[in-house]
Enzyme design. Structure first.
Site, PDB file in Angstrom:
ATOM      1  N   ASP A   1      50.163 -80.749  98.726  1.00  0.00           N
ATOM      2  CA  ASP A   1      50.928 -79.811  99.694  1.00  0.00           C
ATOM      3  C   ASP A   1      52.370 -79.510  99.200  1.00  0.00           C
ATOM      4  O   ASP A   1      52.809 -78.524  99.755  1.00  0.00           O
ATOM      5  CB  ASP A   1      51.188 -80.603 101.098  1.00  0.00           C
ATOM      6  CG  ASP A   1      49.799 -81.010 101.700  1.00  0.00           C
ATOM      7  OD1 ASP A   1      48.801 -80.535 101.094  1.00  0.00           O
ATOM      8  OD2 ASP A   1      49.774 -81.851 102.344  1.00  0.00           O
TER       9      ASP A   1
ATOM     10  N   ARG B   1      33.649 -55.658 101.895  1.00  0.00           N
ATOM     11  CA  ARG B   1      33.643 -56.581 102.923  1.00  0.00           C
ATOM     12  C   ARG B   1      35.187 -57.445 102.955  1.00  0.00           C
ATOM     13  O   ARG B   1      36.055 -57.034 101.957  1.00  0.00           O
ATOM     14  CB  ARG B   1      32.935 -58.133 102.563  1.00  0.00           C
ATOM     15  CG  ARG B   1      31.331 -57.895 102.589  1.00  0.00           C
ATOM     16  CD  ARG B   1      30.678 -59.200 102.300  1.00  0.00           C
ATOM     17  NE  ARG B   1      29.354 -59.204 102.717  1.00  0.00           N
ATOM     18  CZ  ARG B   1      28.545 -59.839 101.776  1.00  0.00           C
ATOM     19  NH1 ARG B   1      28.981 -60.626 101.159  1.00  0.00           N
ATOM     20  NH2 ARG B   1      27.026 -59.873 102.171  1.00  0.00           N
TER      21      ARG B   1
ATOM     22  N   GLU C   1      45.549 -73.629 105.673  1.00  0.00           N
ATOM     23  CA  GLU C   1      44.747 -74.315 106.729  1.00  0.00           C
ATOM     24  C   GLU C   1      45.542 -74.619 108.281  1.00  0.00           C
ATOM     25  O   GLU C   1      44.972 -74.599 109.277  1.00  0.00           O
ATOM     26  CB  GLU C   1      44.345 -75.792 106.297  1.00  0.00           C
ATOM     27  CG  GLU C   1      45.313 -76.537 106.057  1.00  0.00           C
ATOM     28  CD  GLU C   1      44.775 -77.903 105.487  1.00  0.00           C
ATOM     29  OE1 GLU C   1      43.631 -78.181 105.770  1.00  0.00           O
ATOM     30  OE2 GLU C   1      45.586 -78.814 105.030  1.00  0.00           O
TER      31      GLU C   1
END
Ligand code: F6P
Length: 357
Positions: A136, A171, A231
């Protein structure tokens, strides 16, 4: 004679073994006699006296090996002062293991939570050296943590792979990147992978702005759009909630993660097909990249030097290209987040990357 203990705690990452190897090689080359006690599965090993006496052979051939030869586990800092199910005082137990083995010092490899417990043990009188591990990159006081660069490579490759399939379809693709509550990994992998939209926890997004950015690309004749979504990404609306309200909202969320929620909104409002890819724990897996191998060898060697100097109570950090002893008491409990006004974000915006603001 030096007696050191070692443990790896929290989520694993690439290069934990490389860092331990650096410490042990640095010491065994320079100390007459060395005993290394490896505590198994993080702080658990220290609490319950579960350890192995390791030899230099254990540290041979592990520079390139992912995971951790000691095993790891999550032992939340908040629970450290809470007795275990049998009433055991964990802090007392850790100190007792340390003093029973007559250790000179304990080398602790881990992220933010691990660092807080390392600092607690320092305050309790133990000699501690901490090495900053996490994909992280959110440890305050070091420019970079080990695992981060290896994880960038994996997350970037995921975006690269999506790019080739995206080019064949009209897409929208979302790649969800790890990073807990910070956006370092998403920012770097997003830029490296050429993502069109990057959503970070530090810059709450407005889904209408995300849709605007997609429509702008469509109008410009681009058939697809790639989003790199952290996230921990959060909408402007959710960012305005209190911590408690947000937690409750997330608990009730019908989507597996934020990316699916964003995907649903885009599909409903534009009618465009959206696909979500979550590389998840692959980002922590595999062997460390060369950058991390070098970083860990340097941090490990610098940790060995601190131990030889009997200078304890530090995180061994990398600051401006140099290893540095940073007092644990000054950094434990602080988080390093992405500054939304930093140069890199401005540069990314200048080339047309949208941050969904
Ligand atoms: O801190 C590393 C990390 O991989 C985060 O990016 C992620 O949010 C978390 O750990 C996942 O934790 P766990 O492996 O316990 O699911």
């Amino acid at each position: 004679m030096k007696k050191i203990g070692m443990l790896t705690s929290g989520g694993d990452c690439q290069a934990l073994n490389a860092a331990m190897r650096g410490v042990v090689k640095g010491l065994s080359e320079n100390v007459d006699e060395l005993e290394v006690y490896g505590f198994l599965n993080g702080y658990k090993g220290l609490i319950y006296g579960d350890y192995r006496l390791l030899t230099s052979a254990d540290f041979s051939g592990i520079l390139t090996k992912g995971g951790t030869i000691l095993g790891s586990s999550r032992q939340p800092f908040k629970q450290m002062r809470v007795p275990d199910e049998n009433g055991l005082d964990k802090v007392k137990a850790m100190k007792s293991t340390y003093f029973k083995l007559n250790l000179d010092c304990l080398v602790i490899l881990g992220g933010n939570g691990t660092e807080k417990t390392a600092n607690l043990l320092r305050e309790e009188g133990l000699n501690i050296i901490h090495l900053p591990k996490t994909i992280d990159n959110d440890i305050y006081g070091t420019d970079v943590t080990f695992g981060f660069q290896s994880a960038i490579n994996i997350a970037t490759e995921a975006i690269d792979c999506i790019h080739t399939t995206a080019a064949s379809h009209n897409r929208v693709f979302i790649v969800e990147v790890m990073g807990h509550k910070v956006g370092w990994l998403t920012l770097y992998a997003g830029v490296a992978g050429g993502a069109d939209i990057i959503l970070l926890p530090e810059i709450p997004y407005d889904v209408e702005k995300v849709i605007e950015a997609i429509n702008k690309r469509t109008k410009a004749g681009k058939g697809f759009t790639i989003l790199a979504v952290a996230e921990g990404a959060i909408s402007k609306e959710d960012a305005a909630l209190s911590k408690k309200e947000y937690k409750e909202k997330v608990a009730k969320r019908k989507y597996p993660s934020v990316s699916y929620e964003i995907a649903d909104r885009i599909m409903k409002e534009t009618g465009v097909e959206v696909r979500v890819t979550v590389p998840g724990h692959t980002q922590r897996g595999g062997s460390p990249c060369p950058y991390d191998r070098v970083l860990c060898t340097r941090l490990g060697s610098a940790a060995a030097k601190a131990i030889m100097d009997e200078d304890y109570g530090y995180m061994i950090a990398m600051v401006n290209g140099k290893t540095k002893r940073v007092p644990l008491g000054e950094v434990a409990g602080k988080l390093k987040t992405v500054d939304p006004n930093c140069q890199m974000i401005k540069e990314a915006k200048r080339i047309g990357i949208s941050f969904g603001e």
